[in-house]
Motif scaffolding. Structure first.
Motif, PDB file in Angstrom:
ATOM      1  N   UNK A  69     -29.815  97.702  86.099  1.00 22.47           N
ATOM      2  CA  UNK A  69     -29.058  96.595  85.507  1.00 22.47           C
ATOM      3  C   UNK A  69     -27.579  96.611  85.912  1.00 22.47           C
ATOM      4  N   UNK A  70     -27.027  95.428  86.035  1.00 17.70           N
ATOM      5  CA  UNK A  70     -25.611  95.306  86.365  1.00 17.70           C
ATOM      6  C   UNK A  70     -25.127  93.893  86.175  1.00 17.70           C
ATOM      7  N   UNK A  71     -23.842  93.726  86.404  1.00 20.76           N
ATOM      8  CA  UNK A  71     -23.248  92.389  86.379  1.00 20.76           C
ATOM      9  C   UNK A  71     -21.989  92.385  87.220  1.00 20.76           C
ATOM     10  N   UNK A  72     -21.632  91.202  87.698  1.00 20.38           N
ATOM     11  CA  UNK A  72     -20.378  91.053  88.419  1.00 20.38           C
ATOM     12  C   UNK A  72     -19.900  89.621  88.338  1.00 20.38           C
ATOM     13  N   UNK A  73     -18.613  89.489  88.644  1.00 16.72           N
ATOM     14  CA  UNK A  73     -17.964  88.185  88.691  1.00 16.72           C
ATOM     15  C   UNK A  73     -17.362  88.031  90.080  1.00 16.72           C
ATOM     16  N   UNK A  74     -17.486  86.840  90.633  1.00 15.23           N
ATOM     17  CA  UNK A  74     -16.874  86.570  91.935  1.00 15.23           C
ATOM     18  C   UNK A  74     -16.344  85.148  91.956  1.00 15.23           C
ATOM     19  N   UNK A  75     -15.424  84.914  92.868  1.00 14.65           N
ATOM     20  CA  UNK A  75     -14.903  83.570  93.099  1.00 14.65           C
ATOM     21  C   UNK A  75     -15.352  83.142  94.490  1.00 14.65           C
ATOM     22  N   UNK A  76     -15.909  81.946  94.570  1.00 13.84           N
ATOM     23  CA  UNK A  76     -16.322  81.358  95.842  1.00 13.84           C
ATOM     24  C   UNK A  76     -15.402  80.183  96.132  1.00 13.84           C
ATOM     25  N   UNK A  77     -14.830  80.166  97.328  1.00 13.65           N
ATOM     26  CA  UNK A  77     -13.956  79.069  97.744  1.00 13.65           C
ATOM     27  C   UNK A  77     -14.639  78.349  98.890  1.00 13.65           C
ATOM     28  N   UNK A 115     -21.636  76.328 109.396  1.00 11.75           N
ATOM     29  CA  UNK A 115     -20.880  76.940 108.307  1.00 11.75           C
ATOM     30  C   UNK A 115     -20.479  78.384 108.633  1.00 11.75           C
ATOM     31  N   UNK A 116     -19.283  78.734 108.200  1.00 15.40           N
ATOM     32  CA  UNK A 116     -18.765  80.092 108.317  1.00 15.40           C
ATOM     33  C   UNK A 116     -18.671  80.645 106.900  1.00 15.40           C
ATOM     34  N   UNK A 117     -19.304  81.800 106.661  1.00 20.53           N
ATOM     35  CA  UNK A 117     -19.272  82.417 105.339  1.00 20.53           C
ATOM     36  C   UNK A 117     -18.744  83.841 105.470  1.00 20.53           C
ATOM     37  N   UNK A 118     -17.921  84.240 104.487  1.00 18.65           N
ATOM     38  CA  UNK A 118     -17.261  85.540 104.569  1.00 18.65           C
ATOM     39  C   UNK A 118     -17.210  86.209 103.208  1.00 18.65           C
ATOM     40  N   UNK A 119     -17.573  87.485 103.170  1.00 23.87           N
ATOM     41  CA  UNK A 119     -17.495  88.322 101.970  1.00 23.87           C
ATOM     42  C   UNK A 119     -16.176  89.088 102.021  1.00 23.87           C
ATOM     43  N   UNK A 156     -16.087  84.519  99.712  1.00 26.60           N
ATOM     44  CA  UNK A 156     -16.385  85.111  98.417  1.00 26.60           C
ATOM     45  C   UNK A 156     -15.387  86.227  98.135  1.00 26.60           C
ATOM     46  N   UNK A 157     -14.802  86.196  96.956  1.00 27.85           N
ATOM     47  CA  UNK A 157     -13.840  87.200  96.539  1.00 27.85           C
ATOM     48  C   UNK A 157     -14.397  87.934  95.327  1.00 27.85           C
ATOM     49  N   UNK A 158     -14.490  89.257  95.424  1.00 25.81           N
ATOM     50  CA  UNK A 158     -15.002  90.053  94.310  1.00 25.81           C
ATOM     51  C   UNK A 158     -14.554  91.503  94.491  1.00 25.81           C
ATOM     52  N   UNK A 159     -14.643  92.261  93.402  1.00 25.78           N
ATOM     53  CA  UNK A 159     -14.305  93.668  93.429  1.00 25.78           C
ATOM     54  C   UNK A 159     -15.423  94.407  94.155  1.00 25.78           C
ATOM     55  N   UNK A 160     -15.086  95.109  95.220  1.00 25.55           N
ATOM     56  CA  UNK A 160     -16.116  95.779  96.001  1.00 25.55           C
ATOM     57  C   UNK A 160     -16.141  97.287  95.751  1.00 25.55           C
ATOM     58  N   UNK A 161     -15.510  97.742  94.689  1.00 26.53           N
ATOM     59  CA  UNK A 161     -15.511  99.188  94.354  1.00 26.53           C
ATOM     60  C   UNK A 161     -16.789  99.575  93.688  1.00 26.53           C
TER      61      UNK A 161
END
Length: 118
Positions: free
Chosen positions: A92-100, A32-36, A113-118
Protein backbone atom coordinates in the motif's frame (compact mmCIF):
# COMPACT_ATOMS: atom_id res chain seq x y z
CA UNK A 1 -16.16 24.37 -29.62
CA UNK A 2 -14.68 22.62 -26.61
CA UNK A 3 -12.38 24.68 -24.43
CA UNK A 4 -9.25 23.39 -22.72
CA UNK A 5 -11.21 23.53 -19.45
CA UNK A 6 -13.85 21.20 -20.90
CA UNK A 7 -11.23 18.85 -22.33
CA UNK A 8 -9.17 18.59 -19.13
CA UNK A 9 -12.35 18.01 -17.12
CA UNK A 10 -13.30 15.15 -19.47
CA UNK A 11 -9.76 13.75 -19.43
CA UNK A 12 -9.75 13.81 -15.60
CA UNK A 13 -13.18 12.19 -15.46
CA UNK A 14 -12.04 9.37 -17.74
CA UNK A 15 -8.92 8.83 -15.58
CA UNK A 16 -10.99 8.67 -12.38
CA UNK A 17 -13.25 6.08 -14.04
CA UNK A 18 -10.22 3.91 -14.81
CA UNK A 19 -10.36 4.83 -18.49
CA UNK A 20 -6.95 6.54 -18.64
CA UNK A 21 -5.87 4.84 -21.85
CA UNK A 22 -9.06 6.02 -23.55
CA UNK A 23 -8.28 9.56 -22.38
CA UNK A 24 -4.73 9.19 -23.65
CA UNK A 25 -5.95 8.14 -27.08
CA UNK A 26 -8.51 10.95 -27.22
CA UNK A 27 -6.49 13.92 -25.98
CA UNK A 28 -2.79 13.32 -26.69
CA UNK A 29 -1.05 14.33 -29.92
CA UNK A 30 0.79 11.69 -31.96
CA UNK A 31 4.08 13.54 -31.30
CA UNK A 32 3.48 14.16 -27.57
CA UNK A 33 6.51 14.63 -25.34
CA UNK A 34 6.11 13.39 -21.76
CA UNK A 35 8.61 13.85 -18.94
CA UNK A 36 8.87 12.61 -15.34
CA UNK A 37 10.53 15.30 -13.19
CA UNK A 38 13.94 15.98 -14.78
CA UNK A 39 14.29 12.55 -16.39
CA UNK A 40 14.82 12.17 -20.12
CA UNK A 41 11.56 12.91 -21.98
CA UNK A 42 9.73 10.18 -23.88
CA UNK A 43 8.75 11.29 -27.39
CA UNK A 44 5.79 10.08 -29.42
CA UNK A 45 2.37 8.70 -28.57
CA UNK A 46 3.34 5.06 -29.24
CA UNK A 47 6.42 5.25 -26.98
CA UNK A 48 4.46 6.99 -24.24
CA UNK A 49 1.66 4.44 -24.47
CA UNK A 50 4.21 1.66 -23.84
CA UNK A 51 5.61 3.64 -20.89
CA UNK A 52 2.13 4.22 -19.43
CA UNK A 53 1.14 0.56 -19.76
CA UNK A 54 4.40 -0.58 -18.11
CA UNK A 55 3.83 1.88 -15.27
CA UNK A 56 0.29 0.66 -14.55
CA UNK A 57 1.38 -2.98 -14.69
CA UNK A 58 3.45 -2.31 -11.52
CA UNK A 59 0.27 -1.89 -9.47
CA UNK A 60 -2.15 -4.42 -8.09
CA UNK A 61 -4.91 -1.83 -7.74
CA UNK A 62 -5.69 1.84 -7.35
CA UNK A 63 -7.98 2.52 -4.40
CA UNK A 64 -8.37 6.19 -5.25
CA UNK A 65 -7.39 8.45 -8.10
CA UNK A 66 -8.55 12.02 -7.86
CA UNK A 67 -7.73 15.51 -9.03
CA UNK A 68 -7.29 17.87 -6.08
CA UNK A 69 -6.86 21.11 -8.03
CA UNK A 70 -7.14 22.09 -11.69
CA UNK A 71 -5.87 25.28 -13.32
CA UNK A 72 -6.26 26.35 -16.93
CA UNK A 73 -4.47 29.12 -18.80
CA UNK A 74 -3.74 29.97 -22.40
CA UNK A 75 -2.86 26.63 -24.04
CA UNK A 76 -1.88 25.13 -20.68
CA UNK A 77 -3.54 23.14 -17.92
CA UNK A 78 -2.26 21.90 -14.57
CA UNK A 79 -3.73 19.18 -12.40
CA UNK A 80 -2.71 18.19 -8.89
CA UNK A 81 -3.47 14.48 -8.51
CA UNK A 82 -3.66 12.27 -5.44
CA UNK A 83 -3.37 8.49 -5.68
CA UNK A 84 -3.86 5.66 -3.17
CA UNK A 85 -2.78 2.27 -4.43
CA UNK A 86 -1.39 -1.17 -3.79
CA UNK A 87 1.95 -1.65 -5.53
CA UNK A 88 2.81 -5.23 -6.52
CA UNK A 89 6.25 -5.10 -4.85
CA UNK A 90 5.92 -2.39 -2.19
CA UNK A 91 2.35 -2.85 -0.97
CA UNK A 92 0.00 0.00 0.00
CA UNK A 93 1.02 3.57 -0.69
CA UNK A 94 -0.03 6.98 -1.86
CA UNK A 95 1.43 9.96 -3.63
CA UNK A 96 0.59 13.37 -4.97
CA UNK A 97 1.87 14.79 -8.24
CA UNK A 98 1.30 17.79 -10.46
CA UNK A 99 0.86 17.29 -14.19
CA UNK A 100 1.38 20.26 -16.51
CA UNK A 101 -0.05 19.91 -20.01
CA UNK A 102 0.70 22.12 -23.00
CA UNK A 103 -2.06 22.12 -25.65
CA UNK A 104 -2.05 22.77 -29.39
CA UNK A 105 -5.00 22.38 -31.73
CA UNK A 106 -7.05 20.58 -29.08
CA UNK A 107 -4.42 17.97 -28.16
CA UNK A 108 -1.75 17.72 -25.48
CA UNK A 109 1.64 18.15 -27.12
CA UNK A 110 3.75 18.14 -23.95
CA UNK A 111 3.18 16.92 -20.41
CA UNK A 112 5.53 17.06 -17.46
CA UNK A 113 4.97 15.34 -14.11
CA UNK A 114 6.30 16.83 -10.89
CA UNK A 115 6.46 14.70 -7.74
CA UNK A 116 8.70 13.78 -4.84
CA UNK A 117 10.97 11.01 -6.06
CA UNK A 118 12.58 10.16 -2.68
Amino acid sequence: METIQMKINDLNSLAVQGRGLEAFDKYYDDDVIMQENENTPTVGKANNLKREKAFFEEFEEFNMIGPLKVAVGENVSMVEWHYKFIHKKNGPGEWTQVSVQEWKEGKIIKEKFYYNSK
